[in-house]
Structure formats: structure tokens, C-alpha cells
Write an enzyme that holds these catalytic residues in place. Structure first.
Site, PDB file in Angstrom:
ATOM      1  N   ARG A   1      11.578 -70.775   1.413  1.00 60.44           N
ATOM      2  CA  ARG A   1      12.273 -69.716   2.142  1.00 60.44           C
ATOM      3  C   ARG A   1      13.313 -69.108   1.212  1.00 60.44           C
ATOM      4  O   ARG A   1      13.954 -69.828   0.441  1.00 60.44           O
ATOM      5  CB  ARG A   1      12.970 -70.277   3.396  1.00 60.44           C
ATOM      6  CG  ARG A   1      12.033 -70.689   4.530  1.00 60.44           C
ATOM      7  CD  ARG A   1      11.347 -69.486   5.182  1.00 60.44           C
ATOM      8  NE  ARG A   1      10.489 -69.867   6.301  1.00 60.44           N
ATOM      9  CZ  ARG A   1       9.182 -70.096   6.188  1.00 60.44           C
ATOM     10  NH1 ARG A   1       8.572 -69.997   5.033  1.00 60.44           N
ATOM     11  NH2 ARG A   1       8.467 -70.399   7.262  1.00 60.44           N
TER      12      ARG A   1
ATOM     13  N   GLU B   1      13.500 -60.297   4.214  1.00 57.69           N
ATOM     14  CA  GLU B   1      12.092 -59.873   4.119  1.00 57.69           C
ATOM     15  C   GLU B   1      11.807 -58.803   5.166  1.00 57.69           C
ATOM     16  O   GLU B   1      12.273 -58.946   6.299  1.00 57.69           O
ATOM     17  CB  GLU B   1      11.171 -61.083   4.333  1.00 57.69           C
ATOM     18  CG  GLU B   1      11.315 -62.092   3.212  1.00 57.69           C
ATOM     19  CD  GLU B   1      10.416 -63.319   3.363  1.00 57.69           C
ATOM     20  OE1 GLU B   1       9.606 -63.367   4.305  1.00 57.69           O
ATOM     21  OE2 GLU B   1      10.542 -64.225   2.545  1.00 57.69           O
TER      22      GLU B   1
ATOM     23  N   HIS C   1       5.346 -62.849   0.788  1.00 57.85           N
ATOM     24  CA  HIS C   1       5.280 -64.044   1.657  1.00 57.85           C
ATOM     25  C   HIS C   1       3.847 -64.280   2.173  1.00 57.85           C
ATOM     26  O   HIS C   1       3.589 -64.204   3.377  1.00 57.85           O
ATOM     27  CB  HIS C   1       6.271 -63.915   2.829  1.00 57.85           C
ATOM     28  CG  HIS C   1       6.623 -65.238   3.434  1.00 57.85           C
ATOM     29  ND1 HIS C   1       7.831 -65.501   4.034  1.00 57.85           N
ATOM     30  CD2 HIS C   1       5.926 -66.393   3.530  1.00 57.85           C
ATOM     31  CE1 HIS C   1       7.861 -66.742   4.474  1.00 57.85           C
ATOM     32  NE2 HIS C   1       6.699 -67.311   4.179  1.00 57.85           N
TER      33      HIS C   1
HETATM   34  C1  DGY Z   1       4.913 -71.021   6.630  1.00 54.98           C
HETATM   35  O1  DGY Z   1       3.902 -71.294   7.288  1.00 54.98           O
HETATM   36  O2  DGY Z   1       6.038 -71.454   6.935  1.00 54.98           O
HETATM   37  C2  DGY Z   1       4.688 -70.147   5.453  1.00 54.98           C
HETATM   38  O3  DGY Z   1       5.868 -69.773   4.865  1.00 54.98           O
HETATM   39  C3  DGY Z   1       3.863 -68.942   5.845  1.00 54.98           C
HETATM   40  O4  DGY Z   1       3.209 -68.418   4.732  1.00 54.98           O
END
Ligand code: DGY
Length: 329
Positions: A238, A267, A286
Site C-alpha cells: 500500500r 490513487e 495497482h
Molecule cells: C489487494 O488485494 O489487496 C491488492 O492490493 C489488489 O491488487
């Protein structure tokens, strides 16, 4: 009356169609625009179930908007966008999509590492822009991956799977995690080290830790300063786990060699963001778990979890293990 499921993002029609006999289903239809806050709040007021994505902020206001909400199924393994404590207090099950995305996310993470190290994006643009005039010995020379040291911060399932990929490249594997994992050490030949040792010794620092109060801003300017000048930093967890300004400063001062980023503090990242101007940054939108197969499986898992809760069963992948359904008058 059929239970009401609200889906906050446009999904393939087949996903919703498969459940419309049993449930009233409504979906936010605009492909590229997230559901506006006021719509989310008004839908949460009457929904029995919310099918959410990681860009939806499922906070106290949403969770307490109505009296019917029983389950929030998030299309991600991460659930930092959900106030899990309030959900438990309100008797609302929170579900995520672990396991089914592990290999796919590990593939992308390793691919991003490779693309950054070997300057794949830059090289592809170079050809397409007609800049390739002759072969030359150090043309777009990158960094080797094989036999180098990879340091994985956050040795969850995705971290383990990235480590498994790294064994194929005969890499030296270091990891740092809240808890030590002797079985992983044995199976993959990974060595547990402190966070400082990991950042100092690794050629590739791969961040896969979930975003929590503890990990927020974990990668500061001081941390980047400890890295090798040839180090490549990869973030597939993240954005807020790193201080983006500190990363930018480290990259532009030549204190580290490059960064591959699938996630950002905000984002979508603004196209004018200074990080995107750096040639040694590979930026992705992402897409860690984004293969067609995996995303379809994740959607089905969300639906299965919603259905389980709505018929009074335990969902397959529950986040709040202390969840107790409330019996409402
Ligand atoms: C998640 O599933 O948390 C990922 O970051 C999505 O791509």
C-alpha cells in the site's frame, strides 16, 4: 422481500446476473468513476450486503448508515479501507479475498522487480520512439537479478510466494516480518533479519506488508539513506507504507538506483506527480492481482461470502474473527 446487495463497482454482468433470482442486486455502472460518497451512503442505508473495492472508504458513517447491513465483501486481500472494529461492534461481517490472488500478485511483484532492474519499460519506449539507432555495449544496461540479495518486508503468503520465485533466480533471500517463520526459512532458504539489516544488505527491497498503524510511513528518508546506492525498491503493498517525498528525494539524489511501484499514497496518482518524471521509476496502476482468471475468482469469492452470511452461515474468508451477527429487532 429479497435481500439487497449493492455492488460499488461495475463488474461483468454475468457476476450479478447469476444471483438476481435470489437477491435484489444493484451495481454502480460507471466504469471509470468510483461510486460517489453520497450514493454509497444512501445505498448502505438499505443494503443487506455491500460488495466493495479498495478505493471505497467503508468507515463508521457507512457502516452505521442503515440497520440492515450484515456483510461487507471487499474485492482485495487488503482491508485497510474498512473500519473493521466498528463492523464487529455493529455485527457486520467483513470479508476479503486472500489465497486466490497469492500467485498472481507474486507474479506481478516479481515482474515489476524484473522490469525495474532491467529497464524494460524504458527500453520498450526507446524502441517505439524510434531512438534505437545502433547496438552499443552498454545500451540501456540494467542490474542483474540472479544471485543478488532480495529483502522481503512482510512475509505473508504473497511474500512467501515472491521468495519462491526468487529461488528460481538463485537469489539470497532475507526477510523481515512481525513473526519469524522457521518453516519458510527451511523450505525456501530465507534468513530472518532485522528491518535495518534488511534495508542495508538487500539489492532488492520488496515491500509487501499490510498497511496498519505500525507500518504507516515505515520507509522514511532515514531508511532510504541506509539502502545501497545500487538498491532497487519495490512496493506492491500500500502506498502510505512509504513516505513518497522521501522516496523521491532518495531517487533524485542518486541514493538508490530505482523503484518499481504498483501502489501510491493517493490513487490514482496524479500524472504530474514528481515520481512519475523519474526515468528510474516504473509505475503501475495497482494491478497486483489483476489477471482475468484471478479477478473473476475474487469476484466469485465475494459473492460466496455474501451469500453465506445472508443465509446465516460462516463466510469462507472472514476478516473480523470476533464477528457475531446481531439479532436486530
Ligand atoms: C489487494 O488485494 O489487496 C491488492 O492490493 C489488489 O491488487
Amino acid at each position: 422481500m429479497k435481500p439487497y446487495i449493492y455492488i460499488t463497482r461495475k463488474l461483468p454482468d454475468t457476476v450479478a446476473e447469476a444471483i438476481t433470482q435470489k437477491y435484489e442486486v444493484k451495481m454502480w455502472e460507471k466504469e471509470d468513476i468510483p461510486v460517489p460518497r453520497e450514493v454509497l451512503l444512501s445505498e448502505a442505508k438499505r443494503a443487506d450486503a455491500l460488495f466493495t473495492v479498495l478505493s471505497d472508504s467503508i468507515d463508521k458513517e457507512v457502516l452505521t448508515a442503515g440497520k440492515n447491513l450484515k456483510v461487507v465483501a471487499n474485492l482485495a486481500v487488503g482491508f485497510d479501507n474498512i473500519d473493521v472494529k466498528t463492523a464487529s461492534e455493529e455485527g457486520i461481517a467483513v470479508c476479503n479475498t486472500p489465497d486466490v490472488l497469492t500467485d498472481t500478485t507474486a507474479d506481478l511483484t516479481f515482474g515489476l522487480l524484473m522490469a525495474t532492474a532491467r529497464r524494460v519499460v524504458e527500453a520498450a519506449e526507446f524502441v517505439k520512439e524510434g531512438k534505437w539507432k545502433s547496438w552499443s555495449p552498454l545500451l540501456l544496461a540494467g542490474h542483474d537479478i540472479h544471485h543478488k540479495t532480495i529483502g522481503i518486508v512482510g512475509m505473508g503468503k504473497i511474500g512467501e510466494t515472491v521468495a519462491k520465485r526468487a529461488t528460481g533466480f538463485e537469489m539470497n533471500i532475507l526477510y523481515h516480518n512481525r513473526t519469524r517463520k522457521p518453516e519458510v526459512e527451511q523450505r525456501l532458504g530465507a534468513a530472518y533479519v532485522s528491518f535495518n539489516e534488511l534495508v542495508e544488505q538487500s539489492d532488492f527491497i520488496v515491500c509487501l506488508t499490510p498497511l496498519t498503524g505500525e507500518t504507516k510511513n515505515m520507509f522514511t528518508r532515514d531508511v532510504f539513506k541506509k539502502m545501497k546506492q545500487s538498491a532497487i525498491f519495490i512496493n506492491a503493498s500500500r502506498g502510505p507504507v512509504i513516505d513518497e517525498q522521501a522516496l523521491y528525494d532518495a531517487l533524485s539524489a542518486g541514493e538508490i538506483a530505482g523503484a518499481g511501484l504498483d501502489v501510491f499514497e493517493k490513487e490514482p496518482i496524479d500524472a504530474g506527480h514528481p515520481l512519475l518524471k523519474l526515468v528510474n521509476v516504473v509505475a503501475l496502476p495497482h494491478i497486483g492481482s489483476s489477471s482475468v482468471e484471478t479477478r473473476m475468482t475474487m469476484m466469485q469469492l465475494c459473492i460466496d461470502n455474501i451469500e453465506a452470511v445472508l443465509v446465516g452461515k460462516a463466510p469462507k474468508t472472514l476478516v473480523n474473527k470476533d464477528w457475531m451477527p446481531l439479532v436486530r429487532a
